[in-house]
Design an enzyme around this catalytic site. Structure first.
Site, PDB file in Angstrom:
ATOM      1  N   LYS A 126       1.516  67.242 -17.720  1.00 34.37           N
ATOM      2  CA  LYS A 126       0.947  65.886 -17.708  1.00 34.37           C
ATOM      3  C   LYS A 126       2.081  64.926 -18.042  1.00 34.37           C
ATOM      4  CE  LYS A 126      -2.981  63.826 -17.059  1.00 34.37           C
ATOM      5  NZ  LYS A 126      -4.113  64.199 -16.186  1.00 34.37           N
ATOM      6  N   ASP A 166      -3.377  59.709 -12.295  1.00 30.86           N
ATOM      7  CA  ASP A 166      -4.386  59.770 -13.365  1.00 30.86           C
ATOM      8  C   ASP A 166      -4.733  58.299 -13.639  1.00 30.86           C
ATOM      9  OD1 ASP A 166      -5.718  61.661 -15.480  1.00 30.86           O
ATOM     10  OD2 ASP A 166      -4.935  60.021 -16.689  1.00 30.86           O
TER      11      ASP A 166
HETATM   12  P1  NDP Z   1      -8.762  54.881 -13.250  1.00 25.90           P
HETATM   13  O1  NDP Z   1      -7.603  54.213 -13.886  1.00 25.90           O
HETATM   14  O2  NDP Z   1      -8.922  54.839 -11.765  1.00 25.90           O
HETATM   15  O3  NDP Z   1     -10.125  54.346 -13.890  1.00 25.90           O
HETATM   16  C1  NDP Z   1     -10.397  54.413 -15.248  1.00 25.90           C
HETATM   17  C2  NDP Z   1     -11.677  53.649 -15.501  1.00 25.90           C
HETATM   18  O4  NDP Z   1     -12.097  53.854 -16.843  1.00 25.90           O
HETATM   19  C3  NDP Z   1     -11.508  52.159 -15.316  1.00 25.90           C
HETATM   20  O5  NDP Z   1     -12.699  51.631 -14.802  1.00 25.90           O
HETATM   21  C4  NDP Z   1     -11.272  51.686 -16.738  1.00 25.90           C
HETATM   22  O6  NDP Z   1     -11.574  50.336 -16.982  1.00 25.90           O
HETATM   23  C5  NDP Z   1     -12.248  52.564 -17.474  1.00 25.90           C
HETATM   24  N1  NDP Z   1     -11.939  52.639 -18.900  1.00 25.90           N
HETATM   25  C6  NDP Z   1     -10.754  52.873 -19.500  1.00 25.90           C
HETATM   26  N2  NDP Z   1     -10.884  52.869 -20.827  1.00 25.90           N
HETATM   27  C7  NDP Z   1     -12.184  52.636 -21.062  1.00 25.90           C
HETATM   28  C8  NDP Z   1     -12.968  52.520 -22.230  1.00 25.90           C
HETATM   29  N3  NDP Z   1     -12.418  52.646 -23.444  1.00 25.90           N
HETATM   30  N4  NDP Z   1     -14.298  52.302 -22.093  1.00 25.90           N
HETATM   31  C9  NDP Z   1     -14.862  52.169 -20.845  1.00 25.90           C
HETATM   32  N5  NDP Z   1     -14.173  52.247 -19.724  1.00 25.90           N
HETATM   33  C10 NDP Z   1     -12.860  52.475 -19.831  1.00 25.90           C
HETATM   34  O7  NDP Z   1      -8.704  56.394 -13.758  1.00 25.90           O
HETATM   35  P2  NDP Z   1      -9.377  57.701 -13.133  1.00 25.90           P
HETATM   36  O8  NDP Z   1     -10.704  57.370 -12.591  1.00 25.90           O
HETATM   37  O9  NDP Z   1      -8.364  58.349 -12.289  1.00 25.90           O
HETATM   38  O10 NDP Z   1      -9.519  58.607 -14.448  1.00 25.90           O
HETATM   39  C11 NDP Z   1     -10.640  58.522 -15.312  1.00 25.90           C
HETATM   40  C12 NDP Z   1     -10.695  59.755 -16.180  1.00 25.90           C
HETATM   41  O11 NDP Z   1     -10.773  60.914 -15.340  1.00 25.90           O
HETATM   42  C13 NDP Z   1      -9.476  59.994 -17.086  1.00 25.90           C
HETATM   43  O12 NDP Z   1      -9.905  60.629 -18.260  1.00 25.90           O
HETATM   44  C14 NDP Z   1      -8.630  60.957 -16.262  1.00 25.90           C
HETATM   45  O13 NDP Z   1      -7.760  61.725 -17.077  1.00 25.90           O
HETATM   46  C15 NDP Z   1      -9.723  61.819 -15.659  1.00 25.90           C
HETATM   47  N6  NDP Z   1      -9.342  62.571 -14.469  1.00 25.90           N
HETATM   48  C16 NDP Z   1      -8.863  61.931 -13.355  1.00 25.90           C
HETATM   49  C17 NDP Z   1      -8.546  62.663 -12.225  1.00 25.90           C
HETATM   50  C18 NDP Z   1      -8.150  62.010 -10.959  1.00 25.90           C
HETATM   51  O14 NDP Z   1      -8.054  62.731  -9.936  1.00 25.90           O
HETATM   52  N7  NDP Z   1      -7.934  60.716 -10.905  1.00 25.90           N
HETATM   53  C19 NDP Z   1      -8.611  64.138 -12.233  1.00 25.90           C
HETATM   54  C20 NDP Z   1      -9.202  64.709 -13.419  1.00 25.90           C
HETATM   55  C21 NDP Z   1      -9.505  63.932 -14.497  1.00 25.90           C
HETATM   56  P3  NDP Z   1     -10.407  49.223 -17.147  1.00 25.90           P
HETATM   57  O15 NDP Z   1     -10.042  48.855 -15.745  1.00 25.90           O
HETATM   58  O16 NDP Z   1     -11.062  48.152 -17.916  1.00 25.90           O
HETATM   59  O17 NDP Z   1      -9.268  49.874 -17.901  1.00 25.90           O
END
Ligand code: NDP
Length: 445
Positions: A126, A166
């Protein structure tokens, strides 16, 4: 003292300032007790647990770049190469102001076991930086990505370490990173996944984590003869994982009524209109609040956490670590929620996760539930090696097979060690056994 307790005590002593890492290791080792006790002699002989919790390598570096005002900015970049027992290090890059060594170690540790569960030959890693792409211009993001790669390139390779996206790292960032890697090295190879479709990306990678989450949720529920049709679903986040989880859930007939970002959540009792969300989030890079301005009858609520007080059948935390605590878990169960599947990594606190297991709701932890993203990343690596690209249907079919297989492995392992229906224990054991076997086979290294 048991082997697990000895190692846990040592990990706590050595990593006292890394709470997220300790949380992840604590959760995993606790659930491995049965398998470790049954094989203690050989695992001790090879120092399996001591080696499992220590990253093979951590690289930390300075990332200087120039903002649009002409000022020099400096961020800290990392790559944690956690475990290469079953394949090249594989795992995403996160660009978010909260990024630090503890968070990347927890993610790399989890990734090692998750990647094992996919049955594909990929180790765990990571990386990322404490850089916030939010509010930055395209040029600033490009400048940052290029500077980040100026150091990272010497540590990665198509057969050694293959990063992906991520939080904060999507198609745009991967494109800039890839362009810079190619420029420095002169090599056109599958060194990053999540690439654009015109330069080696795989169809279906964008959708993979969210779709995979719903495939395994559907598989878990189908063993209880429950269908997604008509179920009220709450999804936190509105990023890559959340958007495609909503898309697949809706395709299978679920009614998704809420989504969020870090400022708050929207409640749309008529069902989320995903075209609007995609336009706000993927095209305009805006805030989820704007959804309420665009669709009548929708309410916006400040504060992301409140989303778990909405009455629902199924909860899908898809935002970030520790976004759902014990109080939230109790509220969900009290309101009749009967299934939780984790799109985000470690979104439930230890106490919340234990509560879900105790209440015997259908709880699928991140390690198994969100493995679809990395699985399709590994399929992208295969296509790059073959110099071929598969159709969307081919990738999606393989993704579905992988998720169904993860469910089977997880539930079989849980049952074998007397924890039927406890997918936390099942996923940890199933992922661990293969990594441990590979580590023993390769000797102490
Ligand atoms: P993105 O950056 O695309 O989206 C993250 C989302 O979560 C945004 O809407 C963000 O809002 C929101 N967010 C962040 N912090 C908070 C919080 N404290 N409370 C509420 N909402 C919050 O990331 P991903 O969708 O790629 O990743 C999301 C999760 O999934 C992570 O934990 C990541 O490690 C996991 N993951 C992702 C993978 C992937 O293929 N992308 C694979 C496996 C796991 P804002 O814009 O306000 O920050």
């Amino acid at each position: 003292m048991s082997y697990v307790d000895e190692v846990l005590a040592e990990v706590r002593k050595k990593n006292a300032s890394e709470p997220e890492f300790l949380q992840a290791v604590g959760e995993v080792l606790e659930s491995l007790r049965a398998v470790v006790d049954a094989n203690e002699e050989k695992y001790r002989k090879y120092g399996i647990l001591e080696r499992l919790v220590e990253p093979e390598r951590i690289i930390s570096f300075r990332v200087p770049w120039i903002d649009d005002k002409g000022d020099v900015r400096v961020n800290r970049g990392y790559r944690v190469e956690f475990n290469s027992a079953i394949g090249p290090y594989k795992g995403g890059l996160r660009f978010h102001p909260t990024v630090n060594q503890s968070i990347l170690k927890f993610l790399g540790f989890e990734q090692t076991l998750k990647n094992s569960l996919t049955s594909l030959p990929i180790g765990g890693g990571k990386g990322g930086a404490d850089f916030d792409p939010k509010g930055k211009s395209d040029r600033e993001v490009m400048a940052f990505c290029q500077s980040f790669m100026n150091e990272l390139y010497r540590h990665i390779g198509a057969d050694s370490d293959v990063p992906a996206g991520d939080m904060g790292v999507g198609g745009r960032e991967i494109g800039y990173l890839y362009g810079q890697y190619k420029r420095i090295t002169g090599r056109y190879e599958g060194v990053l996944t999540g690439k654009g479709l015109t330069f080696g990306g795989s169809l279906g990678r964008t959708q993979a984590t969210g779709y995979g989450l719903i495939y395994i949720l559907d598989e878990m529920l189908s063993h209880k003869s429950i269908s997604l049709e008509g179920k009220r679903v709450v999804v936190s986040g509105s990023g890559n994982v959340a958007i495609y989880a909503v898309e697949k859930a809706q395709q299978l007939g679920a009614r998704v009524i809420a989504m969020s970002d870090s400022n708050g959540y929207i409640l749309d009792e008529d069902g989320i209109d995903l075209d609007i969300v995609k336009d706000i989030k993927e095209v305009k890079r805006g805030r989820i609040k704007e959804y309420a301005d665009r669709k009548p009858g929708v309410s916006f609520h400040e504060g992301a956490r409140g989303i778990w007080s909405i009455k629902c059948d199924i909860a899908l935390p898809c935002a970030t670590q520790n976004e759902l605590d014990l109080e939230d878990a109790k509220k969900l169960v009290e309101n009749g929620c009967f299934a939780v599947a984790e799109g985000a990594n470690m979104p439930s606190t230890l106490e919340a996760a234990a509560y879900f297991v105790e209440k015997k709701i259908n709880y699928m932890p991140a390690k198994a539930a969100n493995a679809g993203g990395v699985a399709v990343s590994a399929l992208e690596m295969t296509q790059n090696s073959e110099r071929l690209s598969w159709s969307f249907e081919e990738v999606d079919r393989r993704l579905k097979d992988i998720m169904v297989n993860i469910y089977a492995m997880t539930s079989r392992a849980a049952e074998k060690y007397g924890h039927e229906g406890d997918f936390v224990t099942g996923a940890n054991i199933a992922g661990f056994e293969k990594v441990a076997e590979a580590m023993m086979g390769q000797g102490v290294c």
